[in-house]
Enzyme design. Sequence first.
Site, PDB file in Angstrom:
ATOM      1  N   ALA A   1       0.824  -1.205   0.000  1.00 26.16           N
ATOM      2  CA  ALA A   1       0.000   0.000   0.000  1.00 26.16           C
ATOM      3  C   ALA A   1       0.859   1.256   0.000  1.00 26.16           C
ATOM      4  O   ALA A   1       0.663   2.166  -0.818  1.00 26.16           O
ATOM      5  CB  ALA A   1      -0.930  -0.007   1.215  1.00 26.16           C
TER       6      ALA A   1
ATOM      7  N   CYS B   1       2.327 -12.757   0.750  1.00 25.12           N
ATOM      8  CA  CYS B   1       1.549 -13.961   0.422  1.00 25.12           C
ATOM      9  C   CYS B   1       2.432 -15.072  -0.110  1.00 25.12           C
ATOM     10  O   CYS B   1       2.026 -16.233  -0.159  1.00 25.12           O
ATOM     11  CB  CYS B   1       0.491 -13.656  -0.637  1.00 25.12           C
ATOM     12  SG  CYS B   1      -0.389 -12.131  -0.328  1.00 25.12           S
TER      13      CYS B   1
ATOM     14  N   TYR C   1     -16.718 -21.988 -24.147  1.00 24.43           N
ATOM     15  CA  TYR C   1     -16.848 -23.444 -24.100  1.00 24.43           C
ATOM     16  C   TYR C   1     -16.006 -24.119 -25.179  1.00 24.43           C
ATOM     17  O   TYR C   1     -16.102 -23.774 -26.347  1.00 24.43           O
ATOM     18  CB  TYR C   1     -18.300 -23.885 -24.258  1.00 24.43           C
ATOM     19  CG  TYR C   1     -18.405 -25.325 -24.699  1.00 24.43           C
ATOM     20  CD1 TYR C   1     -17.890 -26.343 -23.883  1.00 24.43           C
ATOM     21  CD2 TYR C   1     -18.948 -25.687 -25.922  1.00 24.43           C
ATOM     22  CE1 TYR C   1     -17.932 -27.666 -24.290  1.00 24.43           C
ATOM     23  CE2 TYR C   1     -18.999 -27.009 -26.335  1.00 24.43           C
ATOM     24  CZ  TYR C   1     -18.483 -27.996 -25.521  1.00 24.43           C
ATOM     25  OH  TYR C   1     -18.508 -29.301 -25.921  1.00 24.43           O
TER      26      TYR C   1
END
Lengths: 466, 466
Positions: free
Chosen positions: A13, A46, A432
Amino acid sequence: MPERLVVIGGDAAGMSAASQARKRRGADDLSIVAFERGRTTSYSACGIPYWIGNDVTSRDALITRTPEEFRGKQDIDMRIRSDVQSIDLERKTVRVHDLDAGRTYDEAYDQLMIATGSVPTRPPIDGIDADGVYGVQTLDDGTDLREELDSGEVKHVVVVGGGYIGLEIAEATKSRGFEVTVVDMSETPIGTFDPDVGHFLADAVRGLGIELILGDGAARIETDRDGRVCSVHTRSGRVLPADLVVLGLGVRPNVALAKNAGIPLGTSGGIAVDQRMRTQVEGVWAAGDCVESVHRLSGHRVVVALGTHANKQGRVAGINLGGGYATFAGVIGTAITKICEVEAARTGLSEREARESGYEFVTAVVDSTTRAGYYPGAQPIRLKLLAERRSGRLLGAQIVGKDTAAKRIDVLAATIWNGMTVDEILGMDLSYAPPFSPVWDPVLIAARKAQDAVEADISSTIATGR
Amino acid sequence: MPERLVVIGGDAAGMSAASQARKRRGADDLSIVAFERGRTTSYSACGIPYWIGNDVTSRDALITRTPEEFRGKQDIDMRIRSDVQSIDLERKTVRVHDLDAGRTYDEAYDQLMIATGSVPTRPPIDGIDADGVYGVQTLDDGTDLREELDSGEVKHVVVVGGGYIGLEIAEATKSRGFEVTVVDMSETPIGTFDPDVGHFLADAVRGLGIELILGDGAARIETDRDGRVCSVHTRSGRVLPADLVVLGLGVRPNVALAKNAGIPLGTSGGIAVDQRMRTQVEGVWAAGDCVESVHRLSGHRVVVALGTHANKQGRVAGINLGGGYATFAGVIGTAITKICEVEAARTGLSEREARESGYEFVTAVVDSTTRAGYYPGAQPIRLKLLAERRSGRLLGAQIVGKDTAAKRIDVLAATIWNGMTVDEILGMDLSYAPPFSPVWDPVLIAARKAQDAVEADISSTIATGR
């Protein structure tokens, strides 16, 4: 004299804000000083579990930008090992402790950016501050933890709390051959998943050979003669041998500095900010894990500690600091994780969260495959949807499965973001081909089933006159 | 007497309609007769290339529901090997040729469902009807093609047209050891991708050892003494040896029956239908590859032959036939494919399509990774976005990459479906964890860059006074 921006916190940040402000205003117009308590800047917190588990081989791989790069390329006066101890809103200064030089000094600001992140939740139990008890919050924490694991002295690892980080650390340490136990108060791990999805996570954790104790918590941590952790006693009376304890109970916003200075916090406990990331004090901004955000579905103020929000919020603050205009649009609780081959993701509200927000809803759970059923490598995927009663608006989605299952959550996040009903979702033109999905994508099958549930609910409401 | 529904075409659209109608109306209320020219019903036509390439080992795996299942479970009078030759709108009958019995008879209907699908585009060149020239449209086509390939007589395969099916068949036959050449008129294969994305597909095709000839087309097909194909002559004069020719030029709607009966077609050449899949003739419905749909971005009527639309449209028709209410929401041109490890997908409008629709736009191309850069298995992903000038509305997206790259197209499809601007997309709460994406998901990075392009365009528009 250029205006002076002081940034507290050298990670996502803070440094996003600094970079964006610099992009718009040169050093002759804005001088930027950034303070970071640790040794490293702009790294992926992370990524720490993957470095600990040796999936990522180099610590440096986690670092996006070094202090030298900020100084050289962006003309940002980046000061590491510099602990900001207090903020004086009257005098517009911060008090800084230079950890290496051992001296303390005041630095003046015109604009102040608070990006102090979060700290691991530490339950108030005996032994919680003992040697060998680790949070995994900063890269320096990770470095220390890794050194312990490499020392050859550790055999048993106990993870207290089965949230995202807790499970990731459990898998990482297990993969390196340690005996690992996770203890968590909930019915299933990662409490933001409903139990009917969460139990797949429990199976995945146990499938790795990790001992998972649910519905139980740490009561106290025992230490040996040297004050070092040796076991964890649970509330139910179990004694878990432990050479190392990792806290995986989640985090809370690190707001001590702001609070002590008199900068208002919000109802959630995070620093209160407006759409542009301004606090309620003129000239003081905040972003990242330490602030609260608006949850677009519940309307609640929430604290969500996540790198992606920190980056976005920092960017927003920096654009505004740079004279531009940007707002942060809020959160909907999207999250994703992976335990061995099992992927899980969620967005919107869980059943508990939806109820707490006053929603009534129907649910639909479908089991399908990630690719056409006949296509090699097709793997199971389970989707759960929560749709609002009557309106059919999608309130929440949870996915668990393998292969390419979990990242489909982003499609559902996009539909929730836009306030779509499950009937509208069913009409969407999704991609698809047999290597990528069945002819009815699992997302569409789930929407169809949820729509059936919405209609059945309307019908029974009419029938019963309620 | 129950009302009688006659269905022409026993695959996705026709049988979805029949099943949905049956679900809502029992056999005492609605009798259903379905005619299918081929031997099989409800199969995955899109799966044929994978069966030909031995990725799918059993032909039966492609079949969702057999004629026996329709008869037994759903009380649908399913008649295979039954070729409907004409429709008499006055008398409300269809003329049926029973291919096995060799007899012709008339069947009466109250409601008629036309689901005649599509036929491969056949250029009007010499030799196009020779033995050894195949379309890959039906499972029976696929069965014949496979038999040829298994015969041991084939060495050289030439695929005329480098669309989705053409490339899939090229890969399938190459993987089985045939010498394969693809010839296509476009600059890059699959013309619905812009060349700056399409060239990655060209590289992928060539990487498999397939000869790819671009900017050239088939001029004529030479046959040997027995009338069997032996070579393809291209427009530029090249002679390509060919033991087998596969047509990969796309398909056109199979509307002969409807047209001959006087059922109105639309501007695109497909059967014109309303939102509920009703043709302009009372009591006559149509769905699937033979109808035209509304493209939500261009506003044009388009024919898109895709199993996912056929299923949805058939479902909509069947719900309405069953006394319910449903509409088909249109298409936005989403498609996805895979060539070896390279995945590609698109949604919305390509540059050419956007221009033809009268849009002006800016573009942004970004290269990122599918997972955090430091995470093992992270692979390249390229995204291209088209955003409308001034408004910033997303008009189109194309993705090419590996790993989990292409299915991200669905997120962008969802945003286009909702008319989002790239600036709004940038704010979305998408999932993040290192195994699944960088902290800025590639979708968000692309949106950010597109937003920069939109703003730069506005700024230069003002500067130049245009």
